[in-house]
Scaffold this motif. Structure first.
Motif, PDB file in Angstrom:
ATOM      1  N   LEU A  29       0.820  -1.213   0.000  1.00  0.00           N
ATOM      2  CA  LEU A  29       0.000   0.000   0.000  1.00  0.00           C
ATOM      3  C   LEU A  29       0.853   1.263   0.000  1.00  0.00           C
ATOM      4  O   LEU A  29       0.437   2.294  -0.532  1.00  0.00           O
ATOM      5  CB  LEU A  29      -0.940   0.001   1.197  1.00  0.00           C
ATOM      6  N   GLU A  30       2.043   1.206   0.579  1.00  0.00           N
ATOM      7  CA  GLU A  30       2.923   2.363   0.613  1.00  0.00           C
ATOM      8  C   GLU A  30       3.319   2.817  -0.789  1.00  0.00           C
ATOM      9  O   GLU A  30       3.794   3.938  -0.974  1.00  0.00           O
ATOM     10  CB  GLU A  30       4.184   2.073   1.427  1.00  0.00           C
ATOM     11  N   ALA A  31       3.134   1.969  -1.779  1.00  0.00           N
ATOM     12  CA  ALA A  31       3.481   2.320  -3.155  1.00  0.00           C
ATOM     13  C   ALA A  31       2.685   3.524  -3.640  1.00  0.00           C
ATOM     14  O   ALA A  31       3.193   4.322  -4.431  1.00  0.00           O
ATOM     15  CB  ALA A  31       3.255   1.130  -4.085  1.00  0.00           C
ATOM     16  N   VAL A  32       1.464   3.680  -3.164  1.00  0.00           N
ATOM     17  CA  VAL A  32       0.637   4.818  -3.581  1.00  0.00           C
ATOM     18  C   VAL A  32       1.277   6.114  -3.083  1.00  0.00           C
ATOM     19  O   VAL A  32       1.446   7.073  -3.840  1.00  0.00           O
ATOM     20  CB  VAL A  32      -0.814   4.674  -3.077  1.00  0.00           C
ATOM     21  N   ARG A  33       1.667   6.141  -1.821  1.00  0.00           N
ATOM     22  CA  ARG A  33       2.343   7.309  -1.257  1.00  0.00           C
ATOM     23  C   ARG A  33       3.668   7.563  -1.982  1.00  0.00           C
ATOM     24  O   ARG A  33       3.996   8.706  -2.332  1.00  0.00           O
ATOM     25  CB  ARG A  33       2.598   7.096   0.228  1.00  0.00           C
ATOM     26  N   ASP A  34       4.430   6.498  -2.219  1.00  0.00           N
ATOM     27  CA  ASP A  34       5.711   6.637  -2.906  1.00  0.00           C
ATOM     28  C   ASP A  34       5.515   7.192  -4.320  1.00  0.00           C
ATOM     29  O   ASP A  34       6.301   8.032  -4.772  1.00  0.00           O
ATOM     30  CB  ASP A  34       6.429   5.295  -2.983  1.00  0.00           C
ATOM     31  N   ALA A  35       4.480   6.739  -5.017  1.00  0.00           N
ATOM     32  CA  ALA A  35       4.203   7.213  -6.374  1.00  0.00           C
ATOM     33  C   ALA A  35       3.840   8.700  -6.363  1.00  0.00           C
ATOM     34  O   ALA A  35       4.299   9.465  -7.222  1.00  0.00           O
ATOM     35  CB  ALA A  35       3.081   6.392  -7.007  1.00  0.00           C
ATOM     36  N   ARG A  36       3.018   9.113  -5.399  1.00  0.00           N
ATOM     37  CA  ARG A  36       2.666  10.545  -5.287  1.00  0.00           C
ATOM     38  C   ARG A  36       3.907  11.382  -4.999  1.00  0.00           C
ATOM     39  O   ARG A  36       4.111  12.441  -5.598  1.00  0.00           O
ATOM     40  CB  ARG A  36       1.635  10.765  -4.180  1.00  0.00           C
ATOM     41  N   ARG A  37       4.728  10.924  -4.078  1.00  0.00           N
ATOM     42  CA  ARG A  37       5.948  11.653  -3.707  1.00  0.00           C
ATOM     43  C   ARG A  37       6.885  11.768  -4.920  1.00  0.00           C
ATOM     44  O   ARG A  37       7.433  12.840  -5.196  1.00  0.00           O
ATOM     45  CB  ARG A  37       6.642  10.944  -2.552  1.00  0.00           C
ATOM     46  N   PHE A  38       7.072  10.663  -5.632  1.00  0.00           N
ATOM     47  CA  PHE A  38       7.923  10.662  -6.821  1.00  0.00           C
ATOM     48  C   PHE A  38       7.365  11.624  -7.874  1.00  0.00           C
ATOM     49  O   PHE A  38       8.107  12.402  -8.478  1.00  0.00           O
ATOM     50  CB  PHE A  38       8.027   9.238  -7.388  1.00  0.00           C
ATOM     51  N   THR A  39       6.050  11.570  -8.091  1.00  0.00           N
ATOM     52  CA  THR A  39       5.416  12.421  -9.092  1.00  0.00           C
ATOM     53  C   THR A  39       5.560  13.896  -8.720  1.00  0.00           C
ATOM     54  O   THR A  39       5.957  14.721  -9.546  1.00  0.00           O
ATOM     55  CB  THR A  39       3.929  12.049  -9.252  1.00  0.00           C
ATOM     56  N   ARG A  40       5.247  14.238  -7.484  1.00  0.00           N
ATOM     57  CA  ARG A  40       5.339  15.636  -7.049  1.00  0.00           C
ATOM     58  C   ARG A  40       6.786  16.146  -7.166  1.00  0.00           C
ATOM     59  O   ARG A  40       7.020  17.257  -7.629  1.00  0.00           O
ATOM     60  CB  ARG A  40       4.824  15.800  -5.628  1.00  0.00           C
ATOM     61  N   GLY A  41       7.756  15.322  -6.778  1.00  0.00           N
ATOM     62  CA  GLY A  41       9.158  15.717  -6.898  1.00  0.00           C
ATOM     63  C   GLY A  41       9.581  15.917  -8.344  1.00  0.00           C
ATOM     64  O   GLY A  41      10.268  16.887  -8.677  1.00  0.00           O
ATOM     65  N   THR A  42       9.159  15.002  -9.218  1.00  0.00           N
ATOM     66  CA  THR A  42       9.499  15.114 -10.636  1.00  0.00           C
ATOM     67  C   THR A  42       8.849  16.339 -11.250  1.00  0.00           C
ATOM     68  O   THR A  42       9.493  17.095 -11.986  1.00  0.00           O
ATOM     69  CB  THR A  42       9.072  13.837 -11.393  1.00  0.00           C
ATOM     70  N   LEU A  43       7.574  16.565 -10.952  1.00  0.00           N
ATOM     71  CA  LEU A  43       6.890  17.745 -11.499  1.00  0.00           C
ATOM     72  C   LEU A  43       7.540  19.028 -10.996  1.00  0.00           C
ATOM     73  O   LEU A  43       7.637  20.017 -11.738  1.00  0.00           O
ATOM     74  CB  LEU A  43       5.410  17.714 -11.135  1.00  0.00           C
ATOM     75  N   GLY A  44       8.011  19.036  -9.755  1.00  0.00           N
ATOM     76  CA  GLY A  44       8.720  20.195  -9.235  1.00  0.00           C
ATOM     77  C   GLY A  44      10.011  20.459 -10.002  1.00  0.00           C
ATOM     78  O   GLY A  44      10.329  21.603 -10.332  1.00  0.00           O
ATOM     79  N   GLN A  45      10.752  19.400 -10.320  1.00  0.00           N
ATOM     80  CA  GLN A  45      11.980  19.546 -11.104  1.00  0.00           C
ATOM     81  C   GLN A  45      11.678  20.070 -12.502  1.00  0.00           C
ATOM     82  O   GLN A  45      12.494  20.773 -13.092  1.00  0.00           O
ATOM     83  CB  GLN A  45      12.710  18.207 -11.208  1.00  0.00           C
ATOM     84  N   TRP A  46      10.511  19.716 -13.031  1.00  0.00           N
ATOM     85  CA  TRP A  46      10.109  20.157 -14.363  1.00  0.00           C
ATOM     86  C   TRP A  46       9.360  21.488 -14.338  1.00  0.00           C
ATOM     87  O   TRP A  46       8.834  21.917 -15.346  1.00  0.00           O
ATOM     88  CB  TRP A  46       9.237  19.100 -15.025  1.00  0.00           C
ATOM     89  N   ASP A  47       9.286  22.138 -13.180  1.00  0.00           N
ATOM     90  CA  ASP A  47       8.596  23.416 -13.012  1.00  0.00           C
ATOM     91  C   ASP A  47       7.131  23.310 -13.441  1.00  0.00           C
ATOM     92  O   ASP A  47       6.605  24.148 -14.168  1.00  0.00           O
ATOM     93  CB  ASP A  47       9.318  24.521 -13.793  1.00  0.00           C
ATOM     94  N   MET A  48       6.469  22.253 -12.964  1.00  0.00           N
ATOM     95  CA  MET A  48       5.068  21.992 -13.316  1.00  0.00           C
ATOM     96  C   MET A  48       4.196  21.888 -12.071  1.00  0.00           C
ATOM     97  O   MET A  48       3.223  21.145 -12.045  1.00  0.00           O
ATOM     98  CB  MET A  48       4.972  20.698 -14.129  1.00  0.00           C
ATOM     99  N   ASP A  49       4.520  22.654 -11.051  1.00  0.00           N
ATOM    100  CA  ASP A  49       3.787  22.569  -9.788  1.00  0.00           C
ATOM    101  C   ASP A  49       2.308  22.916  -9.926  1.00  0.00           C
ATOM    102  O   ASP A  49       1.486  22.430  -9.147  1.00  0.00           O
ATOM    103  CB  ASP A  49       4.434  23.473  -8.736  1.00  0.00           C
ATOM    104  N   GLU A  50       1.945  23.732 -10.913  1.00  0.00           N
ATOM    105  CA  GLU A  50       0.547  24.157 -11.049  1.00  0.00           C
ATOM    106  C   GLU A  50      -0.406  23.004 -11.356  1.00  0.00           C
ATOM    107  O   GLU A  50      -1.586  23.089 -11.061  1.00  0.00           O
ATOM    108  CB  GLU A  50       0.407  25.266 -12.109  1.00  0.00           C
ATOM    109  N   ARG A  51       0.062  21.917 -11.928  1.00  0.00           N
ATOM    110  CA  ARG A  51      -0.791  20.763 -12.237  1.00  0.00           C
ATOM    111  C   ARG A  51      -0.560  19.598 -11.287  1.00  0.00           C
ATOM    112  O   ARG A  51      -1.147  18.527 -11.450  1.00  0.00           O
ATOM    113  CB  ARG A  51      -0.541  20.268 -13.673  1.00  0.00           C
ATOM    114  N   ALA A  52       0.287  19.769 -10.298  1.00  0.00           N
ATOM    115  CA  ALA A  52       0.716  18.655  -9.449  1.00  0.00           C
ATOM    116  C   ALA A  52      -0.448  17.981  -8.723  1.00  0.00           C
ATOM    117  O   ALA A  52      -0.489  16.752  -8.639  1.00  0.00           O
ATOM    118  CB  ALA A  52       1.768  19.121  -8.451  1.00  0.00           C
ATOM    119  N   ASP A  53      -1.396  18.742  -8.191  1.00  0.00           N
ATOM    120  CA  ASP A  53      -2.486  18.124  -7.428  1.00  0.00           C
ATOM    121  C   ASP A  53      -3.305  17.173  -8.301  1.00  0.00           C
ATOM    122  O   ASP A  53      -3.579  16.031  -7.906  1.00  0.00           O
ATOM    123  CB  ASP A  53      -3.391  19.183  -6.803  1.00  0.00           C
ATOM    124  N   ASP A  54      -3.713  17.631  -9.490  1.00  0.00           N
ATOM    125  CA  ASP A  54      -4.509  16.780 -10.390  1.00  0.00           C
ATOM    126  C   ASP A  54      -3.717  15.561 -10.843  1.00  0.00           C
ATOM    127  O   ASP A  54      -4.227  14.438 -10.861  1.00  0.00           O
ATOM    128  CB  ASP A  54      -4.964  17.567 -11.622  1.00  0.00           C
TER     129      ASP A  54
END
Length: 162
Positions: A29-54
């Motif tokens: 189940l922790e994979a869901v949290r890990d996937a969100r964390r990975f996605t948010r971090g990657t989007l931050g590196q790509w300067d895409m924070d405005e779409r991160a929640d969706d």
């Protein structure tokens, strides 16, 4: 990885990918949290924070569905090499694709009878509602299973910005 995705998406030039990242996800189940964390971090590196929640919501639903419906019981255990799920994020100038690879050959089922008061069963409805399109394809070649993807259209970058 891109070949089956291109079958169901608008034309995407693999050489025009401006960013790509992926991570292995365990059958926990922790994979869901890990996937969100990975996605948010990657989007931050790509300067895409405005779409991160969706995007993080959709990634959560794709990973949750894979954990609940696509893994054999009992789920295989092992390190990153043997992780049963893999999350891929691919960015073009005007599109982002989130894709979750799993070992099942069975496609996801969206029957349109979601009970919106239920605590579960709304995953694909949410994916459809928050993304600009989604689909799935069986994997070919040496990989077995399928990939379930969601597409997000991105706002055009202002002039002078990469």
């Amino acid at each position: 990885m891109l070949t089956p995705l291109r079958q169901g998406l608008p034309p995407l030039d693999p050489s025009a990918v401006s960013g790509a990242a992926s991570c292995a996800l365990p059958a926990r189940l922790e994979a869901v949290r890990d996937a969100r964390r990975f996605t948010r971090g990657t989007l931050g590196q790509w300067d895409m924070d405005e779409r991160a929640d969706d995007i993080c919501l959709v990634v959560s639903e794709l990973v949750t569905n894979a954990l609940r419906h696509a893994l054999p019981s009992p789920a295989p255990r092992g390190g990153e090499q043997n992780a049963p799920l893999r999350l891929h994020l691919m960015r073009w100038s005007a599109r982002l694709v989130c894709a979750v690879r799993d070992p099942s050959d069975d496609g996801p089922v969206a029957d349109g009878s979601e009970d919106f008061s239920a605590e579960s069963g709304r995953g694909l409805f949410l994916v459809d509602s928050f993304s600009d399109g989604w689909g799935w394809h069986p994997l070919a070649g040496t990989l077995s299973g399928k990939v379930v993807w969601a597409l997000f259209r991105l706002p055009s970058a202002p002039a002078g910005r990469a």
